[in-house]
Design a protein around this motif. Structure first.
Motif, PDB file in Angstrom:
ATOM      1  N   GLU A  16       0.825  -1.202   0.000  1.00  0.00           N
ATOM      2  CA  GLU A  16       0.000   0.000   0.000  1.00  0.00           C
ATOM      3  C   GLU A  16       0.867   1.262   0.000  1.00  0.00           C
ATOM      4  N   ALA A  17       1.945   1.238   0.770  1.00  0.00           N
ATOM      5  CA  ALA A  17       2.849   2.392   0.792  1.00  0.00           C
ATOM      6  C   ALA A  17       3.542   2.549  -0.560  1.00  0.00           C
ATOM      7  N   MET A  18       3.962   1.436  -1.153  1.00  0.00           N
ATOM      8  CA  MET A  18       4.613   1.493  -2.465  1.00  0.00           C
ATOM      9  C   MET A  18       3.627   1.999  -3.517  1.00  0.00           C
ATOM     10  N   GLU A  19       2.420   1.502  -3.474  1.00  0.00           N
ATOM     11  CA  GLU A  19       1.393   1.905  -4.441  1.00  0.00           C
ATOM     12  C   GLU A  19       1.143   3.410  -4.389  1.00  0.00           C
ATOM     13  N   ALA A  20       1.176   3.983  -3.200  1.00  0.00           N
ATOM     14  CA  ALA A  20       0.918   5.415  -3.036  1.00  0.00           C
ATOM     15  C   ALA A  20       2.002   6.277  -3.685  1.00  0.00           C
ATOM     16  N   LEU A  21       3.162   5.714  -3.949  1.00  0.00           N
ATOM     17  CA  LEU A  21       4.284   6.482  -4.492  1.00  0.00           C
ATOM     18  C   LEU A  21       4.281   6.593  -6.009  1.00  0.00           C
ATOM     19  N   TRP A  22       3.558   5.726  -6.686  1.00  0.00           N
ATOM     20  CA  TRP A  22       3.616   5.664  -8.148  1.00  0.00           C
ATOM     21  C   TRP A  22       2.503   6.469  -8.790  1.00  0.00           C
ATOM     22  N   LEU A  23       2.851   7.218  -9.814  1.00  0.00           N
ATOM     23  CA  LEU A  23       1.887   7.968 -10.611  1.00  0.00           C
ATOM     24  C   LEU A  23       0.978   6.978 -11.316  1.00  0.00           C
ATOM     25  N   LYS A  24      -0.312   7.180 -11.218  1.00  0.00           N
ATOM     26  CA  LYS A  24      -1.278   6.214 -11.754  1.00  0.00           C
ATOM     27  C   LYS A  24      -1.598   6.497 -13.220  1.00  0.00           C
ATOM     28  N   ASP A  25      -0.590   6.396 -14.065  1.00  0.00           N
ATOM     29  CA  ASP A  25      -0.831   6.525 -15.502  1.00  0.00           C
ATOM     30  C   ASP A  25       0.202   5.709 -16.262  1.00  0.00           C
ATOM     31  N   ASN A  26       0.204   5.835 -17.564  1.00  0.00           N
ATOM     32  CA  ASN A  26       1.069   5.010 -18.401  1.00  0.00           C
ATOM     33  C   ASN A  26       2.463   5.583 -18.613  1.00  0.00           C
ATOM     34  N   THR A  27       2.777   6.727 -18.001  1.00  0.00           N
ATOM     35  CA  THR A  27       4.093   7.322 -18.236  1.00  0.00           C
ATOM     36  C   THR A  27       5.162   6.822 -17.272  1.00  0.00           C
ATOM     37  N   CYS A  28       4.751   6.199 -16.176  1.00  0.00           N
ATOM     38  CA  CYS A  28       5.771   5.743 -15.228  1.00  0.00           C
ATOM     39  C   CYS A  28       6.466   4.492 -15.765  1.00  0.00           C
ATOM     40  N   VAL A  29       7.744   4.366 -15.414  1.00  0.00           N
ATOM     41  CA  VAL A  29       8.565   3.243 -15.864  1.00  0.00           C
ATOM     42  C   VAL A  29       9.345   2.726 -14.666  1.00  0.00           C
ATOM     43  N   CYS A  30       9.478   1.408 -14.592  1.00  0.00           N
ATOM     44  CA  CYS A  30      10.248   0.782 -13.528  1.00  0.00           C
ATOM     45  C   CYS A  30      11.144  -0.280 -14.156  1.00  0.00           C
ATOM     46  N   ILE A  31      12.397  -0.304 -13.725  1.00  0.00           N
ATOM     47  CA  ILE A  31      13.321  -1.332 -14.193  1.00  0.00           C
ATOM     48  C   ILE A  31      13.843  -2.069 -12.967  1.00  0.00           C
ATOM     49  N   HIS A  32      13.340  -3.287 -12.777  1.00  0.00           N
ATOM     50  CA  HIS A  32      13.834  -4.137 -11.704  1.00  0.00           C
ATOM     51  C   HIS A  32      15.149  -4.763 -12.170  1.00  0.00           C
ATOM     52  N   PRO A  33      16.052  -5.071 -11.246  1.00  0.00           N
ATOM     53  CA  PRO A  33      17.334  -5.672 -11.644  1.00  0.00           C
ATOM     54  C   PRO A  33      17.144  -6.908 -12.533  1.00  0.00           C
ATOM     55  N   SER A  34      17.902  -6.954 -13.596  1.00  0.00           N
ATOM     56  CA  SER A  34      17.913  -8.080 -14.550  1.00  0.00           C
ATOM     57  C   SER A  34      16.577  -8.288 -15.255  1.00  0.00           C
ATOM     58  N   GLN A  35      15.752  -7.256 -15.330  1.00  0.00           N
ATOM     59  CA  GLN A  35      14.441  -7.362 -15.982  1.00  0.00           C
ATOM     60  C   GLN A  35      14.314  -6.302 -17.067  1.00  0.00           C
ATOM     61  N   LYS A  36      13.359  -6.519 -17.947  1.00  0.00           N
ATOM     62  CA  LYS A  36      13.049  -5.514 -18.963  1.00  0.00           C
ATOM     63  C   LYS A  36      12.261  -4.376 -18.307  1.00  0.00           C
ATOM     64  N   PRO A  37      12.342  -3.179 -18.881  1.00  0.00           N
ATOM     65  CA  PRO A  37      11.562  -2.064 -18.324  1.00  0.00           C
ATOM     66  C   PRO A  37      10.067  -2.343 -18.371  1.00  0.00           C
ATOM     67  N   LEU A  38       9.392  -1.933 -17.333  1.00  0.00           N
ATOM     68  CA  LEU A  38       7.934  -2.023 -17.260  1.00  0.00           C
ATOM     69  C   LEU A  38       7.368  -0.625 -17.422  1.00  0.00           C
ATOM     70  N   ALA A  39       6.344  -0.496 -18.238  1.00  0.00           N
ATOM     71  CA  ALA A  39       5.726   0.813 -18.458  1.00  0.00           C
ATOM     72  C   ALA A  39       4.283   0.788 -17.995  1.00  0.00           C
ATOM     73  N   GLY A  40       3.895   1.840 -17.323  1.00  0.00           N
ATOM     74  CA  GLY A  40       2.521   1.983 -16.864  1.00  0.00           C
ATOM     75  C   GLY A  40       2.352   1.515 -15.431  1.00  0.00           C
ATOM     76  N   ALA A  41       1.563   2.262 -14.684  1.00  0.00           N
ATOM     77  CA  ALA A  41       1.372   1.974 -13.263  1.00  0.00           C
ATOM     78  C   ALA A  41       0.840   0.570 -13.022  1.00  0.00           C
ATOM     79  N   SER A  42      -0.077   0.134 -13.830  1.00  0.00           N
ATOM     80  CA  SER A  42      -0.674  -1.183 -13.626  1.00  0.00           C
ATOM     81  C   SER A  42       0.377  -2.282 -13.659  1.00  0.00           C
ATOM     82  N   GLU A  43       1.224  -2.264 -14.684  1.00  0.00           N
ATOM     83  CA  GLU A  43       2.273  -3.288 -14.812  1.00  0.00           C
ATOM     84  C   GLU A  43       3.302  -3.170 -13.700  1.00  0.00           C
ATOM     85  N   VAL A  44       3.695  -1.948 -13.390  1.00  0.00           N
ATOM     86  CA  VAL A  44       4.692  -1.724 -12.346  1.00  0.00           C
ATOM     87  C   VAL A  44       4.171  -2.229 -11.002  1.00  0.00           C
ATOM     88  N   LEU A  45       2.950  -1.863 -10.662  1.00  0.00           N
ATOM     89  CA  LEU A  45       2.404  -2.233  -9.361  1.00  0.00           C
ATOM     90  C   LEU A  45       2.135  -3.727  -9.250  1.00  0.00           C
TER      91      LEU A  45
END
Length: 111
Positions: free
Chosen positions: A51-80
């Protein structure tokens, strides 16, 4: 910033100084906000608090997250989804992991 430039063009340096001070304060406020969110991110990660992590992410498709050794994830839904999956996993080594930032250097740019 436009008001600062206008004051300089009009040679109203006292007014320009006030605008410069206001801009500097905004920059300080922006830096503080970034540091607060940074701290909250590492706390959410270390506590495995979705819940705390979820509150930090912008809820749209512009956010990107790259976990170690993974491909970039785009969009809040995929990231969360990935954070939820990781936090709910039974992998002991991950559940025991924590992060504590050290030697943070910050550069905030933009208008």
């Amino acid at each position: 910033e436009r008001q600062l430039y206008d004051a300089v063009e009009q040679k109203d340096y006292e007014k320009a100084q006030k605008h410069q001070e206001a801009i500097s304060q905004y920059h300080i406020d922006d830096c503080a906000a970034v540091l607060q969110v940074n701290r909250a991110f590492y706390k959410a990660f270390s506590d495995k608090d979705f819940e705390a992590m979820e509150a930090l992410w912008l809820k749209d498709n512009t956010c990107v997250c790259i976990h170690p050794s993974q491909k970039p994830l785009a969009g809040a839904s995929e990231v969360l989804k990935t954070w939820k999956r990781m936090f709910e996993s039974n992998v002991g080594s991950f559940q025991k992991s924590w992060m504590e930032p050290d030697g943070i250097r910050l550069s905030v740019k933009g208008t």
